[in-house]
Design a protein around this motif. Structure first.
Motif, PDB file in Angstrom:
ATOM      1  N   LEU A   1       0.833  -1.197   0.000  1.00 12.40           N
ATOM      2  CA  LEU A   1       0.000   0.000   0.000  1.00 12.40           C
ATOM      3  C   LEU A   1       0.871   1.252   0.000  1.00 12.40           C
TER       4      LEU A   1
ATOM      5  N   GLY B   1      -1.348  -0.667  -4.125  1.00 12.65           N
ATOM      6  CA  GLY B   1      -2.586   0.016  -3.780  1.00 12.65           C
ATOM      7  C   GLY B   1      -2.348   1.435  -3.303  1.00 12.65           C
TER       8      GLY B   1
ATOM      9  N   THR C   1      -7.443   2.450  -4.668  1.00 11.47           N
ATOM     10  CA  THR C   1      -7.420   2.050  -6.075  1.00 11.47           C
ATOM     11  C   THR C   1      -6.066   1.423  -6.395  1.00 11.47           C
ATOM     12  N   MET C   2      -6.108   0.310  -7.119  1.00  7.80           N
ATOM     13  CA  MET C   2      -4.873  -0.327  -7.546  1.00  7.80           C
ATOM     14  C   MET C   2      -4.200   0.534  -8.612  1.00  7.80           C
TER      15      MET C   2
ATOM     16  N   VAL D   1      -6.635  -7.232   1.028  1.00  3.26           N
ATOM     17  CA  VAL D   1      -7.609  -6.412   0.321  1.00  3.26           C
ATOM     18  C   VAL D   1      -8.646  -7.272  -0.386  1.00  3.26           C
TER      19      VAL D   1
ATOM     20  N   ARG E   1     -11.059  -6.949  -3.720  1.00  3.99           N
ATOM     21  CA  ARG E   1     -11.332  -6.171  -4.923  1.00  3.99           C
ATOM     22  C   ARG E   1     -12.811  -5.814  -4.972  1.00  3.99           C
TER      23      ARG E   1
END
Length: 201
Positions: free
Chosen positions: A3, A40, A68-69, A110, A112
């Motif tokens: 992240l 991320g 958001t990736m 996480v 999705r």
């Protein structure tokens, strides 16, 4: 997933340039490049983009659970210890759990989130899409290169989610409002809120 807490909100389809010089993120970028994996981007609510030391060690970093990736699309290393990367926003996700490694990198468990459904722009909001199209054309005409807009193509002025996301990036919206818009599951509601903001402005 690694992240990257930032004082910014990344939307799917958006463009994010970054300068990487902290050890934790140099390591993260190296791993992502080698394995072709995204990282991320999550929005900070406390702390800064660059980790700073406080009286009791590093200042705390607190961030939102919806992010958001980001996938790296280009990179260069002008000198050792510095990497410049360009990223494009992909799928939204929710952080279910997180832990910090010794050198400061956050890892998240996480989930999705579903991609925005393609929803046609309704007749009463077509003017919002038309305003966006005019603005982008003007920006491209005035710029020496359309580089800042390259991650937003192909253009989809008939899609609520795409139009709303591009407005979210271009408008001077409060940070918290951008995060709330990102968290919305309905692209139509997101666009309706953008229309309200434009009318008030």
């Amino acid at each position: 997933m690694p992240l990257f807490p930032l004082g910014a909100v990344l939307f799917p389809g958006g463009h994010l340039p970054l300068q990487i010089f902290e050890e934790r993120y140099l390591d993260m970028v190296g791993r992502c490049l080698r394995k072709g994996l995204p990282f991320g981007v999550v929005s900070l609510t406390e702390g800064g983009d660059v980790r700073k030391r406080g009286d009791a060690g590093h200042a705390p970093e607190i961030f939102k659970s919806i992010g958001t990736m980001a996938r790296i699309t280009a990179w260069q290393s002008p000198h050792p210890g510095l990497i410049r990367i360009d990223c494009v926003g992909e799928q939204r996700f929710q952080v279910l759990g997180q832990r910090k490694l010794k050198h400061g990198l956050w890892l998240g468990d996480v989930e999705r989130l579903a991609a925005d459904q393609v929803v046609a722009v309704p007749d009463d909001l077509v003017h919002v899409a038309q305003q966006l199209e005019s603005l982008i054309q003007r920006m491209q005409a005035e710029a020496s290169s359309p580089q800042p807009l390259r991650a937003t193509t192909p253009f989809a002025f008939d899609d609520c989610g795409w139009v709303a996301n591009r407005w979210c990036e271009l408008l001077p919206l409060p940070h918290a409002m951008k995060q709330n818009l990102l968290a919305l599951d309905s692209p139509l509601v997101r666009l309706e809120l953008i229309a309200d903001f434009l009318e008030r402005g």
